[in-house]
Design a protein around this motif. Structure first.
Motif, mmCIF file in Angstrom:
data_model
loop_
_atom_site.group_PDB
_atom_site.id
_atom_site.type_symbol
_atom_site.label_atom_id
_atom_site.label_comp_id
_atom_site.label_asym_id
_atom_site.label_seq_id
_atom_site.Cartn_x
_atom_site.Cartn_y
_atom_site.Cartn_z
ATOM 1 N N UNK A 3 -18.756 -19.932 16.669
ATOM 2 C CA UNK A 3 -19.299 -18.641 17.087
ATOM 3 C C UNK A 3 -19.811 -17.813 15.936
ATOM 4 N N UNK A 4 -19.051 -17.727 14.865
ATOM 5 C CA UNK A 4 -19.401 -16.858 13.747
ATOM 6 C C UNK A 4 -19.989 -17.601 12.562
ATOM 7 N N UNK A 5 -19.778 -18.900 12.465
ATOM 8 C CA UNK A 5 -20.274 -19.672 11.337
ATOM 9 C C UNK A 5 -19.433 -19.547 10.094
ATOM 10 N N UNK A 6 -18.318 -18.817 10.176
ATOM 11 C CA UNK A 6 -17.456 -18.659 9.014
ATOM 12 C C UNK A 6 -16.574 -19.890 8.819
ATOM 13 N N UNK A 7 -16.188 -20.198 7.555
ATOM 14 C CA UNK A 7 -15.315 -21.346 7.307
ATOM 15 C C UNK A 7 -13.951 -21.160 7.971
ATOM 16 N N UNK A 8 -13.367 -22.257 8.389
ATOM 17 C CA UNK A 8 -12.040 -22.241 8.998
ATOM 18 C C UNK A 8 -11.059 -22.833 7.994
ATOM 19 N N UNK A 9 -10.151 -22.018 7.489
ATOM 20 C CA UNK A 9 -9.184 -22.518 6.514
ATOM 21 C C UNK A 9 -7.921 -23.010 7.217
ATOM 22 N N UNK A 10 -7.178 -23.845 6.513
ATOM 23 C CA UNK A 10 -5.898 -24.395 6.994
ATOM 24 C C UNK A 10 -6.056 -25.205 8.282
ATOM 25 N N UNK A 11 -7.268 -25.724 8.527
ATOM 26 C CA UNK A 11 -7.446 -26.620 9.682
ATOM 27 C C UNK A 11 -6.919 -28.010 9.318
ATOM 28 N N UNK A 12 -6.273 -28.671 10.266
ATOM 29 C CA UNK A 12 -5.751 -30.010 10.020
ATOM 30 C C UNK A 12 -6.839 -31.040 10.331
ATOM 31 N N UNK A 13 -7.146 -31.889 9.331
ATOM 32 C CA UNK A 13 -8.163 -32.924 9.471
ATOM 33 C C UNK A 13 -7.469 -34.285 9.407
ATOM 34 N N UNK A 14 -7.693 -35.130 10.404
ATOM 35 C CA UNK A 14 -7.042 -36.447 10.495
ATOM 36 C C UNK A 14 -8.125 -37.526 10.614
ATOM 37 N N UNK A 15 -8.011 -38.580 9.821
ATOM 38 C CA UNK A 15 -8.934 -39.715 9.874
ATOM 39 C C UNK A 15 -8.164 -40.925 10.381
ATOM 40 N N UNK A 16 -8.665 -41.556 11.447
ATOM 41 C CA UNK A 16 -8.049 -42.776 11.994
ATOM 42 C C UNK A 16 -9.068 -43.902 12.002
ATOM 43 N N UNK A 17 -8.579 -45.134 11.964
ATOM 44 C CA UNK A 17 -9.492 -46.275 12.050
ATOM 45 C C UNK A 17 -9.738 -46.619 13.501
ATOM 46 N N UNK A 18 -10.496 -47.710 13.740
ATOM 47 C CA UNK A 18 -10.898 -48.055 15.096
ATOM 48 C C UNK A 18 -9.721 -48.518 15.936
ATOM 49 N N UNK A 19 -8.581 -48.836 15.285
ATOM 50 C CA UNK A 19 -7.385 -49.222 16.028
ATOM 51 C C UNK A 19 -6.536 -48.018 16.411
ATOM 52 N N UNK A 20 -6.873 -46.837 15.845
ATOM 53 C CA UNK A 20 -6.081 -45.649 16.095
ATOM 54 C C UNK A 20 -5.035 -45.382 15.032
ATOM 55 N N UNK A 21 -4.941 -46.237 14.004
ATOM 56 C CA UNK A 21 -3.991 -46.015 12.921
ATOM 57 C C UNK A 21 -4.482 -44.888 12.023
ATOM 58 N N UNK A 22 -3.581 -43.987 11.623
ATOM 59 C CA UNK A 22 -3.940 -42.867 10.762
ATOM 60 C C UNK A 22 -4.177 -43.367 9.337
ATOM 61 N N UNK A 23 -5.370 -43.110 8.806
ATOM 62 C CA UNK A 23 -5.707 -43.491 7.440
ATOM 63 C C UNK A 23 -5.406 -42.376 6.440
ATOM 64 N N UNK A 24 -5.645 -41.135 6.847
ATOM 65 C CA UNK A 24 -5.455 -40.027 5.909
ATOM 66 C C UNK A 24 -5.419 -38.716 6.681
#
Length: 833
Positions: free
Chosen positions: A676-697
């Motif tokens: 809505x505002x275009x402002x950065x969102x701090x302290x957001x949790x970012x999760x990367x998973x592979x195609x199997x659903x395993x968490x990479x980082x």
């Protein structure tokens, strides 16, 4: 010298060899829909294979009578197909470890079609038997490859469910085959020849469906097919079956012919073992039998084959020649056995998938097979049909519980590179048991029935002597009951009823031996990775944690450098003798596009973690080190900017060649903004998973909304972001092969509505709250707890209606704006108020 290549290297080979390239998603677990699409053509091919084996069972009495054959020809029409199926099964299995499984399935279908078309043109029993040999080769491929392809696509834990589908297909084809064969035979304008033609359209459809739906990575390797082993095992089995078929008829069981044939079969078997021990790519790797589970499962499968094929072959003779039924009705009357097989294979597969436990089903199956065969041994030509139905049902239930699960427990014990060979070994012994059982039991029946006929004629006295001459004129041929006088017909029916019962009675100890073998099998929990995933796991290292220069703190991925499945042993033997001071291990370390990796470190450790050897790669990527002696080792390769790789190598006293592929690492960076505002969102949790659903980082965004991950393997990943006051967001991202891939993520505001429901001033428990948007769609549902509270989260801005029920319902309008938390208490009136 043989070379084994990890899954990642195979992709590079495929590229240069014209095959489909290897992609990370090739190793991802397939969805249920993808599996069913891939299995559609496979199951249709399997249906064709089983149909060809069973469709002639009810038509055989008429086929053999029309072609002028006798009981020996009857037996050999069945045995010839089983024999060629038995002999070819290990070869198909080994080829599947070396070449395209899809192409092999299609080739086996073509072979089957060719044999079927010519079989329908047969003019004598000999021509029919020869065509059945060709059919058996094709059916052997379909039977073995169906299990092998399933193992490549589906994990052992999930495979029970899909093995149930395979068992159901087996059951439908088994019951449909005799019925269809009976109808075709009883239909004057078709005739028995259409029993061989009717499967051809199904095979052609299966070819087309397979081409469209079955997609597996193609493995290209420098191979040498073990034709010598295939020849010796085929010759040994053929000679043994010829002896079993004619012993007691053409010659005595203890005779010169017996000694010559049995001795020849033993000699050929020893030659086979000698050839296999020296072969570069043995058709049956003898080392598999070091695993007691594979040995016991193969032994049990041998005895199960006797029960399975005896039931499908000799029931048709019993119902037609002992009870005087038509071919169609004889098929209908075997439904209890097929129904039991259908039920048990389907239910067992579903339960095994849920629980992961399989041994109890094998034990129960062994008990039921033994009981069913023993009870069938008591039947006579006039036994009540309800008794026969019960006995057949027990046999079918037992076979259904054991047939697929013996293959399953074997596949669960071997490395991906041995799936084809191990699966075909169990299938081979099942077919061998069936071929030997049909031959031996057919010879027994052919010997006992004339004795029972003579006994029946003797009991008739003088009238029996008159009928004896008429019975002798048909000696050795399939009798035409309709052309016989009533007394002789009854004697023939009684003789066939008693003789076929003896077949099942003698087969009962085989069921008991199968049960005993199963008792000693140790239950191992089913793996949760499919064959292709296991093969790929050896070349997929864990990602190391990295710092986020934009301020995000990244947590390490919960993966091991060497997992249990990634270290599945891969045994490779060379042709030279081992070195006196150790066993030589050589190979190459390569990177992207098959380029050599120079200066990389290659370390050999024991399973206990002790270093056993170390070397560095040369300019061409080659390395050379020495293992202290035979055993299982972990081979670790690492170099500069590449992801390390760990793989397990089993050294068997001979030089080993093992190539390793190192993947380069890439980065993923991005910025999270408010939509809505275009402002950065701090302290957001970012999760990367592979195609199997395993968490990479995982990481949290910095004050500027940025995040960064390093050391990611190139390929597709899933990025998920969530933050307070915003709706969660997930999207697929393709991580590039070099550099840092940059993306931006916009999070939509997510409002919250919360409140308490009261009735008479007290919190109301179990009140149902429904949230409806302006268009009348139900957005969310909630039920109040003991404190009467409820809450709705992640809501878009807009107009809503809140409906509360529990007392007389109440509906109120509500406006939600931005990402605020809106309080909305509700008071419900008591019905008396």
């Amino acid at each position: 010298m043989a070379t084994t290549t990890p899954a990642g290297v195979r992709g590079s080979h495929a590229k240069h060899g014209g095959a489909r390239q290897h992609h990370p998603q090739d190793d991802a677990p397939m969805t249920h829909r993808q599996i069913m699409e891939a299995l559609s053509g496979l199951l249709l091919g399997m249906f064709v294979a089983i149909l060809s084996s069973t469709i002639v069972s009810n038509a055989l009495p008429e086929i053999i009578g029309d072609l002028g054959g006798g009981q020996s020809a009857y037996t050999w029409v069945v045995t010839a197909a089983l024999l060629s199926m038995t002999a070819s099964t290990p070869l198909w299995g080994k080829l599947s470890d070396l070449f395209s499984k899809k192409a092999l399935v299609q080739i086996s279908l073509v072979v089957y079609v060719a044999g079927s078309v010519v079989a329908g043109l047969s003019q004598n029993p000999e021509m029919l038997i020869a065509c059945r040999v060709v059919q058996g080769i094709g059916v052997g491929g379909l039977s073995a490859l169906a299990q092998i392809v399933m193992a490549a696509m589906i994990s052992p834990r999930e495979r029970g469910r899909y093995s149930g589908y395979l068992g159901a297909t087996f059951a439908v084809a088994t019951v449909g085959g005799p019925l269809l064969g009976g109808v075709i035979t009883d239909t004057s304008w078709l005739g028995w020849r259409w029993c061989f033609y009717v499967g051809v359209p199904f095979a052609v459809i299966a070819l087309i469906v397979l081409q469209r739906t079955l997609h597996l990575p193609v493995v290209k390797r420098d191979v040498k097919v073990d034709w010598g082993g295939a020849f010796f095992i085929t010759a040994a089995v053929c000679l043994l079956l010829v002896w079993v078929t004619f012993a007691g008829d053409k010659y005595d069981w203890l005779s010169v012919q017996t000694y010559a044939m049995v001795g020849g079969a033993v000699l050929l078997a020893l030659l086979f073992l000698l050839v296999e021990s020296k072969a570069r790519e043995p058709i049956i790797p003898l080392r598999l039998f070091r695993n007691p589970t594979i040995t016991l499962a193969s032994l049990s499968s041998l005895f199960v084959g006797v029960a399975m094929f005896a039931g499908t072959v000799y029931f048709s003779q019993y119902f037609q020649l002992a009870r005087g039924k038509s071919p169609t009705m004889s098929g209908v009357m075997t439904i209890p056995m097929i129904g039991g097989l259908f039920l048990s294979s389907t239910v067992a597969g579903q339960v095994i998938t849920k629980t992961g436990r399989w041994k109890a089903w094998l034990l129960a199956g062994g008990v039921l097979v033994t009981a069913g065969l023993g009870l069938l041994g008591t039947m006579r030509y006039d036994t009540e049909y309800w008794r026969l139905s019960l006995y057949m049902g027990l046999l079918g239930l037992g076979v259904g519980m054991m047939m697929q699960n013996l293959v399953l427990c074997t596949q669960n014990q071997v490395a991906p590179s041995d799936l084809g060979a191990a699966s075909s070994v169990v299938t081979f012994f099942r077919s061998l048991g069936g071929a030997m059982g049909v031959s031996a039991l057919g010879a027994l029946m052919a010997h006992r029935i004339p004795d029972y006929v003579k006994d029946g004629l003797t009991d008739l006295g003088p009238e029996g002597a008159k009928l004896a001459a008429q019975a002798d004129r048909g000696h050795g041929a399939i009798p035409d009951l309709d052309a016989m006088p009533a007394p002789l017909r009854q004697i023939m029916e009684s003789a066939y009823g008693h003789g076929i019962a003896d077949v099942f009675l003698y087969a009962a100890p085989m069921g008991l031996l199968a049960l005993i073998a199963v008792v000693f099998i140790k239950e191992v929990p089913l793996r949760t990775a499919a064959g292709l995933q296991q093969a790929a796991a050896a070349s997929e290292p864990a990602n190391a944690p990295a710092a986020d220069p934009l301020g995000g703190a990244r947590l390490p991925a919960e993966t091991d450098a060497v997992s249990e499945e990634a270290t599945t042993p891969l045994l490779v033997t060379g042709e030279a003798a081992g070195q006196p001071d150790g066993v030589l291990i050589t190979g190459h370390v390569r990177g992207a596009e098959h380029a050599p990796v120079a200066g990389g470190a290659v370390t050999l450790t024991s399973l206990a973690g002790r270093q056993a050897g170390r070397a560095f790669t040369g300019p061409d990527g080659s390395y050379k080190l020495t293992a202290p002696g035979p055993g299982t080792y972990v081979l670790i390769a690492a170099a500069g900017r590449y992801q390390p790789q760990a793989a397990t190598v089993v050294v068997a006293g001979e030089p080993v060649t093992y190539d390793l592929l190192l993947s380069g690492t890439s980065g993923l960076a991005g910025l999270v903004r408010d939509a809505g505002t275009g402002t950065p969102v701090k302290a957001a949790m970012v999760v990367v998973t592979d195609v199997r659903g395993d968490v990479l980082a995982t990481a949290t965004t910095s004050e500027l909304g940025g995040f960064l991950f390093g050391d990611l393997v190139p390929g597709p990943v899933t990025l998920a972001v969530n933050a307070a006051g915003h709706r969660p967001h997930a999207r697929p991202v393709e991580v590039g092969t070099t550099g840092v891939t940059r993306i931006e993520v916009e999070l939509s505001p997510g409002a919250e509505v919360q409140g308490t429901v009261h009735a008479g001033g007290r919190p109301l428990t179990d009140a149902r709250i429904t949230l409806v948007d302006a268009a009348g769609n139900v957005v969310a549902l909630a039920t109040t707890g003991a404190d009467g509270a409820y809450a709705f989260t992640d809501l878009d801005a807009g107009e809503y209606t809140v409906i509360a029920t529990g007392y007389p319902p109440a509906a109120t309008a509500l406006t939600v704006t931005g990402s605020d938390a809106v309080g909305h208490d509700i008071e419900l009136a008591h019905p008396a108020e």
